[in-house]
Design an enzyme around this catalytic site. Structure first.
Site, short mmCIF file in Angstrom:
data_model
loop_
_atom_site.label_atom_id
_atom_site.label_comp_id
_atom_site.label_asym_id
_atom_site.label_seq_id
_atom_site.Cartn_x
_atom_site.Cartn_y
_atom_site.Cartn_z
N HIS A 82 -3.06 -81.15 2.74
CA HIS A 82 -3.00 -79.88 2.10
C HIS A 82 -3.40 -80.01 0.63
CE1 HIS A 82 -0.99 -76.10 0.78
NE2 HIS A 82 -0.69 -76.79 -0.34
N ARG A 168 9.27 -65.13 -7.96
CA ARG A 168 8.87 -66.10 -9.27
C ARG A 168 7.76 -65.29 -9.75
NH1 ARG A 168 7.30 -71.06 -6.35
NH2 ARG A 168 6.35 -71.63 -8.30
N SER A 183 8.20 -75.37 -3.14
CA SER A 183 7.41 -74.44 -2.22
C SER A 183 6.44 -75.01 -1.33
CB SER A 183 6.57 -73.37 -3.32
OG SER A 183 5.94 -72.46 -2.49
N LYS A 187 6.79 -75.61 3.22
CA LYS A 187 5.89 -75.29 4.18
C LYS A 187 5.41 -76.55 5.08
CE LYS A 187 3.44 -72.60 1.48
NZ LYS A 187 4.00 -72.39 0.36
#
Length: 434
Positions: A82, A168, A183, A187
């Protein structure tokens, strides 16, 4: 349990337990807790911070708010990659076919671009007929059949994160390391991997502008990973200038195809090899980082990586004739050269400014519903530290709107800072944490 008590507890800087966090996440996701109360809690977290255990519990609660992908059939070590986002970041399109060509399963769900950062899914969809909207059963079957599948996020992964992130954004609480870390990790936990390599970008075009903040974010995500049984390695990479030469969609895919054939810009090559070498290590296929890099280079040189990319595109209904002959891709109406107005050395090409300019000519989205023009973008010819002469081409703007040509040309000239003094190239790999 009462949301007012939870807000008051965090307002006083006390640690929330897992049940209180779960109560908030479930209640807000299901609409039982209103925005104004959720906003009060998020603001309290922003001001008071969270412990490592709180951040992990928030990540787990958000990951459990929707579907969880089960990838256990691919073995005991399932590795994901990622990036925290950047400009010109076509790393996944190059890296993941290389990894798959080495026999390591790649099950990759990617997002779309928003703002100055691009999205892998948008880039892949530049390939005519390539299908990113694949259901989960077919996605798993693709990986079983050919070892790789790259799709959009078709599952309902971490819906709590989507809702909390939007809140947010609305109350100026985006820049909070525990909330950013939870966050991202929520995921990744929901995506089913138990090993994770994170490209934590640093600089003008990144979310983390300083190395210090990037290190804090990396450490936070590694700690979450440890507590959630996901072994995590973070590679800090330089995003002061765009990665590679192309910024857009089609033109980035073309650059990625050339890279898989061996023609890869040096900065892009460094990032791909560094991330990939740790993916190989976490997969249990080699502990020696340098040897892992050599394996990757070998599979680029012998054509296995490129052939794996072709196989993936064909398997997901993409037209491989475009991969075999990139001249077939649709081009922008105007490909405008940007000439240097003086001699000297390039000191800066601000990645965020380039990303915003590319976005303004149609290569990205300002709002989620915006439609991308896949043919447009910015193609650099020179990079930071290059010497240029007056009248030499610095870049090309690929653009479809004639009325934006002159304004875009002037903006790009302003972005590329040229000075008389020589300047050294910056390091690309800024650190490894894990």
């Amino acid at each position: 349990m009462n949301i007012l008590d939870i807000i008051a507890k965090k307002r006083e800087g006390k640690e929330l337990n897992d049940k209180e966090i779960q109560y908030f996440v479930e209640g807000y996701t299901q609409g039982k807790i209103p925005d104004y109360q959720a906003a009060a809690l998020i603001m309290s977290i922003y001001i008071k911070g969270m412990t490592k255990q709180e951040t992990t519990n928030l990540s787990l609660a958000m990951s459990e708010s929707g579907d969880i992908l089960d990838l256990s059939k691919f073995g005991k070590n399932v590795v994901d990659k990622h990036s925290t986002g950047g400009v010109g970041d076509k790393v996944s399109i190059i890296l993941l076919p290389i990894i798959a060509s080495l026999g390591i399963p790649v099950a990759k769900m990617s997002g779309r671009g928003l703002g100055h950062t691009g999205g892998t899914v948008d880039k892949l969809e530049s390939i005519p007929r390539y299908n990113t909207n694949v259901d989960i059963q077919e996605f798993i079957q693709n990986v079983e059949n050919i070892g790789i599948s790259m799709i959009g996020q078709t599952m309902n992964l971490a819906p709590a994160d989507k809702k909390i992130y939007a809140l947010r954004d609305a109350i100026a609480c985006v820049e909070c390391i525990p909330l950013i870390a939870s966050s991202i990790m929520s995921k990744k936990i929901a995506s089913g991997a138990n090993k994770l390599v994170l490209d934590v970008t640093v600089g003008h075009g990144a979310f983390m502008k300083t190395k210090e903040d990037a290190q804090k974010l990396a450490n936070e995500m590694i700690d979450i990973g440890r507590l959630a049984n996901i072994e995590t390695v973070c590679v800090l990479t330089n995003m002061n200038e765009p990665l590679g030469y192309a910024v857009g969609n089609t033109i980035e895919v073309i650059e990625a195809i050339k890279a898989l054939k061996g023609d890869v810009p040096e900065d892009l090559k460094e990032v791909v090899l560094e991330l990939g070498s740790y993916m190989i290590k976490l997969a249990g296929n080699g502990d020696n980082i340098q040897e892992n890099k050599e394996k990757m280079i070998e599979n680029i040189q012998n054509g296995k990586a490129y052939n794996k990319f072709l196989e993936m595109v064909k398997n997901q209904n993409g037209d491989i004739t475009y991969i075999e002959d990139t001249a077939k891709f649709e081009k922008a109406k105007y490909i405008v050269p940007i000439y240097s107005e003086k001699e000297g050395y390039i000191h800066e090409i601000n990645a965020e400014a380039v990303g915003k300019l590319a976005c303004s000519i149609g290569a990205g989205r300002v709002k989620k519903e915006d439609v991308i023009d896949k043919a447009v973008g910015i193609e650099l010819v020179k990079k930071v530290a290059c010497h240029v002469k007056k009248g030499e081409v610095l870049a090309y703007i690929h653009i479809n709107k004639e009325e934006l040509v002159e304004e875009s040309r002037r903006k790009l000239l302003d972005i590329i800072k040229i000075k008389e003094e020589k300047v050294e190239q910056e390091k690309i790999i800024l650190g490894i944490i894990g």
